[in-house]
Write a protein that holds these residues in place. Structure first.
Motif: not given
Length: 194
Positions: A144-153, A182-194
């Motif tokens: 929830a915290a990660v999703a919220s911070e992404l939403a603020v950004l 969408d750009e932040l979602r793509t950037a997050s995926a490129s970090l290799g987290l997960g």
């Protein structure tokens, strides 16, 4: 102008932003803001506790809309889909006045440490409200915290694009928010987290 004339809150915000831009935040007094808005000083204080609060005038509404959108997202929505619903709902609060004052507001904040601090607190408050709404949906606190911070950004990036773009004032704030998320979602995926 009569002291009970409608629109005093909006006039106070516009007057403050204009004065902050013209002479700086520190040099602007509540009396000057009230005079520029055509209201009394007591009317100012009925709407705002101090001049700092003028710059976060819509924060309560924004928090409410973000959390309503998250709460009303479909039950199977992922945390990012839920915050996207919150951002979509929040976009309804941003009209031509918001877009008109955005460049002057940005300049006023950039010129004042106090306003930068207040702006940072606004971001924290928005993230906390969204985190609470996501946790209430059953999302784990870290997610929830990660999703919220992404939403603020996403909100900040989308707002910047919307307010600085050369297009009609009411054109596509929701689209700017979706694009930023969408750009932040793509950037997050490129970090290799997960």
């Amino acid at each position: 102008m009569g002291r009970w004339e409608p629109g005093a809150r909006e006039r106070l915000v516009m007057a403050a932003v204009d004065l902050f831009t013209e002479q700086g935040y520190d040099a602007t007094t509540v009396t000057q803001i009230a005079e520029r808005a055509g209201v009394t000083k007591s009317t100012f204080f009925r709407h705002f506790p101090d001049k700092r609060e003028l710059l976060v005038a819509g924060q309560e509404t924004l928090c409410r809309l973000l959390t309503e959108g998250i709460t009303e997202a479909p039950s199977g929505a992922s945390p990012l889909e839920a915050v996207a619903a919150g951002l979509e709902r929040a976009s309804t609060a941003m009209g031509p006045m918001s877009r008109e004052i955005a460049p002057r507001l940005k300049a006023a904040v950039a010129a004042s440490t106090e306003l930068q601090e207040r702006d940072a607190l606004k971001s924290v408050s928005l993230a906390a409200a969204m985190t609470t709404a996501l946790v209430a949906r059953g999302v784990s606190d870290p997610a929830a915290a990660v999703a919220s911070e992404l939403a603020v950004l996403a909100f900040k990036r989308g707002y910047a694009e919307w307010s600085e773009a050369d297009r009609a004032p009411d054109d596509g704030f929701a689209a700017c928010l979706r694009k930023a998320l969408d750009e932040l979602r793509t950037a997050s995926a490129s970090l290799g987290l997960g």
